[in-house]
Design a protein around this motif. Structure first.
Motif, PDB file in Angstrom:
ATOM      1  N   MET A  96       0.846  -1.203   0.000  1.00 51.79           N
ATOM      2  CA  MET A  96       0.000   0.000   0.000  1.00 51.79           C
ATOM      3  C   MET A  96       0.873   1.241   0.000  1.00 51.79           C
ATOM      4  N   THR A  97       0.355   2.319  -0.610  1.00 51.72           N
ATOM      5  CA  THR A  97       1.065   3.606  -0.587  1.00 51.72           C
ATOM      6  C   THR A  97       0.989   4.196   0.821  1.00 51.72           C
ATOM      7  N   ALA A  98       1.771   5.265   1.021  1.00 49.09           N
ATOM      8  CA  ALA A  98       1.736   5.959   2.316  1.00 49.09           C
ATOM      9  C   ALA A  98       0.296   6.364   2.636  1.00 49.09           C
ATOM     10  N   PHE A  99      -0.378   6.939   1.654  1.00 44.94           N
ATOM     11  CA  PHE A  99      -1.761   7.379   1.858  1.00 44.94           C
ATOM     12  C   PHE A  99      -2.662   6.200   2.247  1.00 44.94           C
ATOM     13  N   GLY A 129       5.116  15.709   7.392  1.00 45.12           N
ATOM     14  CA  GLY A 129       5.962  16.104   6.266  1.00 45.12           C
ATOM     15  C   GLY A 129       5.981  15.114   5.113  1.00 45.12           C
ATOM     16  N   LEU A 130       4.908  14.358   4.942  1.00 44.62           N
ATOM     17  CA  LEU A 130       4.887  13.352   3.873  1.00 44.62           C
ATOM     18  C   LEU A 130       3.858  13.659   2.787  1.00 44.62           C
ATOM     19  N   GLN A 131       3.365  14.897   2.756  1.00 43.32           N
ATOM     20  CA  GLN A 131       2.304  15.198   1.783  1.00 43.32           C
ATOM     21  C   GLN A 131       2.748  14.934   0.340  1.00 43.32           C
ATOM     22  N   ASP A 132       4.036  15.160   0.057  1.00 42.75           N
ATOM     23  CA  ASP A 132       4.511  14.939  -1.314  1.00 42.75           C
ATOM     24  C   ASP A 132       4.855  13.479  -1.590  1.00 42.75           C
ATOM     25  N   PHE A 133       4.741  12.651  -0.568  1.00 41.52           N
ATOM     26  CA  PHE A 133       5.108  11.238  -0.707  1.00 41.52           C
ATOM     27  C   PHE A 133       3.896  10.331  -0.543  1.00 41.52           C
ATOM     28  N   ARG A 134       2.728  10.921  -0.676  1.00 41.83           N
ATOM     29  CA  ARG A 134       1.507  10.174  -0.381  1.00 41.83           C
ATOM     30  C   ARG A 134       1.337   8.938  -1.271  1.00 41.83           C
ATOM     31  N   ASP A 135       1.836   9.010  -2.492  1.00 42.67           N
ATOM     32  CA  ASP A 135       1.638   7.882  -3.409  1.00 42.67           C
ATOM     33  C   ASP A 135       2.844   6.960  -3.515  1.00 42.67           C
ATOM     34  N   LYS A 136       3.806   7.130  -2.602  1.00 44.82           N
ATOM     35  CA  LYS A 136       4.977   6.243  -2.590  1.00 44.82           C
ATOM     36  C   LYS A 136       4.698   5.015  -1.729  1.00 44.82           C
ATOM     37  N   TYR A 137       5.339   3.935  -2.101  1.00 40.19           N
ATOM     38  CA  TYR A 137       5.240   2.707  -1.315  1.00 40.19           C
ATOM     39  C   TYR A 137       6.343   2.704  -0.250  1.00 40.19           C
TER      40      TYR A 137
END
Ligand code: ADP
Ligand code: MG
Length: 284
Positions: A96-99, A129-137
């Protein structure tokens, strides 16, 4: 004027032993304390003194031999969603992604509308501080980022009590400091009743409302310190006079405990003493 203190959770005269070869190893012996509602209580003590055992009993993974843990006045039972533990090991779902990881709990529970879950998830991702990494695994995130995603994933569930068992252990010093700052923001934005376990005095004092200092095995609370440093806390508080006085008082007790354990021949105590070798610098 003193305000009445509301105990969200209490540990009442808890004792616990494990079999160690032919003998019993007494880990906790008549240990008592309480967690104040909405406050951040930090438990500090030498390695092996029974901190994780206490969390296990409070969360319901282990049973006390005597005494009990209570939540809102009632003895705790099996592990349940009202008491959430964040362990040191990562627990993110790798697929799953971070989100998706952060949104997972509320989505499974289906108590909130999708829109609301999304909004809360984004808010928490921003706060760590992870808003830009929401779609990263998880694989695409650094260790510190994974830990931040995990904190957000736990906090979104708003349990009655949250337990953090040395959550930043094993991270390098820089990452750890950063984590502490993010964690402070998370806590101060949530006012979640929390028991945070650490063996790092600066980490403890930076975040704590109340500091519980544990004795070496058998574990009990040697001292309870109310940390009346202002919030929101900034890392620069670490250089204030008030802070240094708390540190001195805490180290005094921790050092006594380590010396006792050392004369009892504990390897952990030797490591502990070495880790605190700089205490004299803190005094000068
Ligand atoms: P801490 O978290 O403070 O480092 P722990 O609560 O993990 O300490 O452990 C306290 C003591 O209890 C240690 O000596 C450990 O070896 C022992 N212990 C913990 N869990 C068990 C178990 N399930 N069986 C036997 N001994 C245990
Ligand atoms: Mg432990």
């Amino acid at each position: 004027m003193t305000h009445p203190v509301e105990a969200q959770m209490a540990v009442e005269a808890v004792s616990k032993s494990y079999e160690a070869g032919l003998r019993q190893r007494v880990v906790l012996d008549g240990c008592s304390f309480m967690l104040e509602k909405g406050k951040l209580t930090v438990l500090i003590g030498p390695s092996g003194c029974g901190k994780s055992t206490l969390i296990n009993i409070m969360a319901g993974y282990e049973k006390a031999d005597a005494g009990m843990a209570t939540l809102e006045g009632r003895p705790v039972g099996e592990p349940a969603a009202d008491r959430l533990v964040v362990f040191q090991e990562t627990a993110l779902f790798p697929w799953m992604t971070a989100f998706q990881n952060v949104a997972y709990g509320p989505r499974v529970q289906r108590k909130l509308p999708d829109k609301e879950v999304e909004a809360r998830t984004m808010e928490l991702l921003e706060r760590v501080g992870l808003q830009d990494f929401r779609d990263k695994y998880p694989m695409q995130l650094s260790g510190g980022m994974q830990r931040r995603a995990e904190l957000a994933r736990a906090l979104i569930n708003q349990p009655k009590v949250m337990f953090l068992d040395e959550p930043f252990r094993g991270l390098d010093a820089m990452t750890r400091e950063l984590m502490q700052e993010y964690y402070l923001k998370l806590y101060e934005g949530s006012q979640q009743t929390t028991l945070f376990v650490t063996s790092e005095i600066d980490e403890a004092l930076l975040i704590a409302d109340t500091l519980l200092i544990m004795t070496n095995r058998p574990g009990r609370i040697a001292k309870t310190l109310k940390i009346a440093l202002p919030r929101p806390r900034e890392p620069k508080v670490l250089t204030s006079q008030a802070y240094l006085r708390y540190k001195e008082e805490a180290l005094e007790i921790l050092h006594e405990e380590a010396v006792k354990a050392f004369s009892g021949g504990s390897k952990a105590a030797v490591d502990f003493l070495e880790a605190y070798a700089d205490r004299d610098q803190a005094h000068s």
